[in-house]
Design a protein around this motif. Structure first.
Motif, PDB file in Angstrom:
ATOM      1  N   PRO A  71      55.228  56.563  48.133  1.00  0.00           N
ATOM      2  CA  PRO A  71      54.769  55.263  48.636  1.00  0.00           C
ATOM      3  C   PRO A  71      53.413  54.887  48.046  1.00  0.00           C
ATOM      4  O   PRO A  71      52.500  55.710  47.984  1.00  0.00           O
ATOM      5  CB  PRO A  71      54.681  55.470  50.152  1.00  0.00           C
ATOM      6  N   ALA A  72      53.305  53.646  47.573  1.00  0.00           N
ATOM      7  CA  ALA A  72      52.081  53.189  46.936  1.00  0.00           C
ATOM      8  C   ALA A  72      50.984  52.993  47.974  1.00  0.00           C
ATOM      9  O   ALA A  72      51.137  52.250  48.935  1.00  0.00           O
ATOM     10  CB  ALA A  72      52.337  51.875  46.201  1.00  0.00           C
ATOM     11  N   VAL A  73      49.861  53.683  47.791  1.00  0.00           N
ATOM     12  CA  VAL A  73      48.705  53.533  48.666  1.00  0.00           C
ATOM     13  C   VAL A  73      47.475  53.350  47.779  1.00  0.00           C
ATOM     14  O   VAL A  73      47.461  53.736  46.625  1.00  0.00           O
ATOM     15  CB  VAL A  73      48.523  54.765  49.582  1.00  0.00           C
ATOM     16  N   ARG A  78      48.368  48.351  45.356  1.00  0.00           N
ATOM     17  CA  ARG A  78      48.543  47.134  46.144  1.00  0.00           C
ATOM     18  C   ARG A  78      48.288  45.894  45.292  1.00  0.00           C
ATOM     19  O   ARG A  78      48.998  44.892  45.401  1.00  0.00           O
ATOM     20  CB  ARG A  78      47.586  47.148  47.349  1.00  0.00           C
ATOM     21  N   LEU A  79      47.270  45.987  44.454  1.00  0.00           N
ATOM     22  CA  LEU A  79      46.983  44.858  43.559  1.00  0.00           C
ATOM     23  C   LEU A  79      48.130  44.605  42.599  1.00  0.00           C
ATOM     24  O   LEU A  79      48.502  43.456  42.342  1.00  0.00           O
ATOM     25  CB  LEU A  79      45.697  45.139  42.765  1.00  0.00           C
ATOM     26  N   VAL A  80      48.697  45.687  42.056  1.00  0.00           N
ATOM     27  CA  VAL A  80      49.756  45.501  41.069  1.00  0.00           C
ATOM     28  C   VAL A  80      51.046  45.005  41.709  1.00  0.00           C
ATOM     29  O   VAL A  80      51.930  44.493  41.028  1.00  0.00           O
ATOM     30  CB  VAL A  80      49.996  46.803  40.281  1.00  0.00           C
ATOM     31  N   ARG A  81      51.141  45.132  43.028  1.00  0.00           N
ATOM     32  CA  ARG A  81      52.281  44.531  43.729  1.00  0.00           C
ATOM     33  C   ARG A  81      52.049  43.045  43.997  1.00  0.00           C
ATOM     34  O   ARG A  81      52.968  42.237  43.917  1.00  0.00           O
ATOM     35  CB  ARG A  81      52.527  45.259  45.060  1.00  0.00           C
ATOM     36  N   LEU A  82      50.809  42.688  44.331  1.00  0.00           N
ATOM     37  CA  LEU A  82      50.506  41.316  44.724  1.00  0.00           C
ATOM     38  C   LEU A  82      50.098  40.431  43.549  1.00  0.00           C
ATOM     39  O   LEU A  82      50.401  39.232  43.537  1.00  0.00           O
ATOM     40  CB  LEU A  82      49.379  41.319  45.768  1.00  0.00           C
ATOM     41  N   LEU A  83      49.384  41.008  42.576  1.00  0.00           N
ATOM     42  CA  LEU A  83      48.838  40.202  41.484  1.00  0.00           C
ATOM     43  C   LEU A  83      49.898  39.515  40.631  1.00  0.00           C
ATOM     44  O   LEU A  83      49.781  38.307  40.365  1.00  0.00           O
ATOM     45  CB  LEU A  83      47.934  41.083  40.608  1.00  0.00           C
ATOM     46  N   PRO A  84      50.943  40.219  40.182  1.00  0.00           N
ATOM     47  CA  PRO A  84      51.920  39.550  39.309  1.00  0.00           C
ATOM     48  C   PRO A  84      52.583  38.324  39.920  1.00  0.00           C
ATOM     49  O   PRO A  84      52.573  37.248  39.302  1.00  0.00           O
ATOM     50  CB  PRO A  84      52.930  40.665  38.996  1.00  0.00           C
ATOM     51  N   PRO A  85      53.157  38.414  41.136  1.00  0.00           N
ATOM     52  CA  PRO A  85      53.759  37.191  41.684  1.00  0.00           C
ATOM     53  C   PRO A  85      52.740  36.103  41.960  1.00  0.00           C
ATOM     54  O   PRO A  85      53.030  34.917  41.791  1.00  0.00           O
ATOM     55  CB  PRO A  85      54.436  37.673  42.972  1.00  0.00           C
ATOM     56  N   ALA A  86      51.526  36.487  42.370  1.00  0.00           N
ATOM     57  CA  ALA A  86      50.505  35.473  42.640  1.00  0.00           C
ATOM     58  C   ALA A  86      50.129  34.726  41.364  1.00  0.00           C
ATOM     59  O   ALA A  86      50.000  33.486  41.363  1.00  0.00           O
ATOM     60  CB  ALA A  86      49.271  36.128  43.257  1.00  0.00           C
ATOM     61  N   LEU A  87      49.948  35.450  40.271  1.00  0.00           N
ATOM     62  CA  LEU A  87      49.590  34.800  39.016  1.00  0.00           C
ATOM     63  C   LEU A  87      50.734  33.948  38.481  1.00  0.00           C
ATOM     64  O   LEU A  87      50.510  32.858  37.937  1.00  0.00           O
ATOM     65  CB  LEU A  87      49.187  35.852  37.973  1.00  0.00           C
ATOM     66  N   ALA A  88      51.959  34.435  38.632  1.00  0.00           N
ATOM     67  CA  ALA A  88      53.104  33.660  38.161  1.00  0.00           C
ATOM     68  C   ALA A  88      53.246  32.359  38.953  1.00  0.00           C
ATOM     69  O   ALA A  88      53.496  31.289  38.379  1.00  0.00           O
ATOM     70  CB  ALA A  88      54.377  34.490  38.259  1.00  0.00           C
ATOM     71  N   VAL A  89      53.069  32.443  40.268  1.00  0.00           N
ATOM     72  CA  VAL A  89      53.142  31.233  41.095  1.00  0.00           C
ATOM     73  C   VAL A  89      52.008  30.275  40.734  1.00  0.00           C
ATOM     74  O   VAL A  89      52.203  29.056  40.624  1.00  0.00           O
ATOM     75  CB  VAL A  89      53.095  31.602  42.592  1.00  0.00           C
ATOM     76  N   GLY A  90      50.814  30.825  40.529  1.00  0.00           N
ATOM     77  CA  GLY A  90      49.689  29.983  40.151  1.00  0.00           C
ATOM     78  C   GLY A  90      49.919  29.270  38.833  1.00  0.00           C
ATOM     79  O   GLY A  90      49.627  28.068  38.693  1.00  0.00           O
ATOM     80  N   THR A 151      55.103  43.393  34.667  1.00  0.00           N
ATOM     81  CA  THR A 151      54.331  43.029  33.475  1.00  0.00           C
ATOM     82  C   THR A 151      54.789  41.697  32.905  1.00  0.00           C
ATOM     83  O   THR A 151      53.973  40.909  32.412  1.00  0.00           O
ATOM     84  CB  THR A 151      54.451  44.136  32.417  1.00  0.00           C
ATOM     85  N   THR A 152      56.089  41.424  32.977  1.00  0.00           N
ATOM     86  CA  THR A 152      56.577  40.138  32.491  1.00  0.00           C
ATOM     87  C   THR A 152      55.984  38.992  33.288  1.00  0.00           C
ATOM     88  O   THR A 152      55.618  37.949  32.727  1.00  0.00           O
ATOM     89  CB  THR A 152      58.112  40.073  32.562  1.00  0.00           C
ATOM     90  N   LEU A 153      55.895  39.143  34.604  1.00  0.00           N
ATOM     91  CA  LEU A 153      55.309  38.092  35.440  1.00  0.00           C
ATOM     92  C   LEU A 153      53.902  37.735  34.972  1.00  0.00           C
ATOM     93  O   LEU A 153      53.552  36.554  34.819  1.00  0.00           O
ATOM     94  CB  LEU A 153      55.276  38.543  36.898  1.00  0.00           C
ATOM     95  N   VAL A 154      53.082  38.750  34.738  1.00  0.00           N
ATOM     96  CA  VAL A 154      51.691  38.492  34.370  1.00  0.00           C
ATOM     97  C   VAL A 154      51.584  38.012  32.924  1.00  0.00           C
ATOM     98  O   VAL A 154      50.828  37.081  32.623  1.00  0.00           O
ATOM     99  CB  VAL A 154      50.835  39.751  34.591  1.00  0.00           C
ATOM    100  N   ALA A 155      52.327  38.647  32.013  1.00  0.00           N
ATOM    101  CA  ALA A 155      52.261  38.241  30.607  1.00  0.00           C
ATOM    102  C   ALA A 155      52.753  36.816  30.423  1.00  0.00           C
ATOM    103  O   ALA A 155      52.169  36.029  29.658  1.00  0.00           O
ATOM    104  CB  ALA A 155      53.085  39.204  29.751  1.00  0.00           C
TER     105      ALA A 155
END
Length: 302
Positions: A71-73, A78-90, A151-155
């Motif tokens: 489990p990711a702690v 946590r950032l790598v779970r939240l950052l990609p979708p947030a950046l893609a939505v932005g 990685t695709t989401l962020v790239a």
């Protein structure tokens, strides 16, 4: 003589105004798209479907293998779970914001096509391409994970922003996009979510869609000026960081071969090599897009 007659006193018709010759399509874009597609095909063929390729990449993955399924702690996972979708939505919202204006509608549509196309392609490839279980001692850890969805989401978001912003904002957007993509790639490797080839393939997929749509992009007036010294410097630094990181990662990978991971513990240098090979493609992608967009602006000035 009819005053509306366009003929001169000698009765000859006036010469038609010279037409500006049509600008030929720049073949560099087609070459870049072919290179991105070839990179995905080669990464999958050489590192996923062959026994040698799986063994080679396991040299790096063995260093983080104990994290697989844990489990990711902590802040980074946590950032790598939240950052990609947030950046893609932005990035998607920024593209949508361009649609109401006729002046920016075209680039908004193209940016959305690149963003959606890259992420859809990654999901299709992840589910269509198999990962064979070969008798080479490499532990089996599920099916195909190439390309990396995070990685695709962020790239793709980084590429989308570069397609949207005027040229004077590109240096800042490029540095931010490369940093976010590199962080995501490195974290996905260190958390044992993906192998380095998954991140490289994800970057190549995002690059493919970006270079497919970018030639159709019409520049704003601000985008027609010549590249500044800052833009050229950032572009050169990104290329140096990307290619230098890949070269250094390759050297570290070669050094790990003295202690095969399938027969013992991972080499001490394996994790560093894995991080470099997972993060460096991001700088190459953004450097490539900066070079191509600068070339496009230069051709428009002529």
């Amino acid at each position: 003589m009819d005053p509306h007659d366009a003929r001169d006193p000698h009765g000859t018709a006036p010469a038609a105004p010279a037409r500006r010759p049509a600008r030929r399509a720049d073949p560099v874009w087609a070459l870049a798209a072919a290179s991105c597609a070839a990179a995905v095909a080669l990464l999958y063929t050489l590192l996923v479907t062959t026994s040698t390729g799986q063994l080679l990449e396991y040299q790096l993955f063995a260093a983080v293998e104990d994290r697989w399924g844990v489990p990711a702690v902590g802040l980074a996972p946590r950032l790598v779970r939240l950052l990609p979708p947030a950046l893609a939505v932005g990035a998607g919202l920024a593209a949508l914001a361009c649609l109401p204006s006729r002046r920016t509608r075209g680039r908004g549509v193209l940016a959305l096509v690149a963003l959606v196309g890259a992420n859809a392609t990654t999901q299709v490839l992840k589910h269509v391409l198999p990962r064979p279980a070969l008798e080479n001692g490499v532990p089996w850890a599920g099916g195909n994970s190439l390309p990396s969805g995070h990685t695709t989401l962020v790239a793709a978001a980084a590429a989308t922003v570069l397609l949207l912003v005027p040229s004077r904002w590109r240096p800042a957007a490029a540095v931010a996009g490369a940093a976010a993509t590199a962080f995501t790639g490195a974290a996905a490797y260190l958390e044992a979510w993906h192998r380095p080839s998954d991140m490289a393939a994800a970057v190549a997929v995002a690059g493919l869609w970006a270079v497919l749509v970018a030639p159709w992009r019409r520049g704003l007036r601000a985008g027609r000026r010549r590249a500044s010294a800052l833009e050229r410097t950032v572009e050169a630094l990104l290329w140096a960081a990307g290619l230098g990181g890949l070269a250094a990662g390759g050297v570290l990978l070669a050094l790990t071969l003295s202690a095969p991971a399938v027969a013992g513990a991972a080499h001490p240098l394996a994790a560093v090599g894995g991080v470099l090979l997972s993060a460096s493609p991001a700088a190459v992608l953004v450097g490539l897009l900066l070079s191509l967009l600068r070339r496009m602006d230069a051709r428009r000035i002529r």
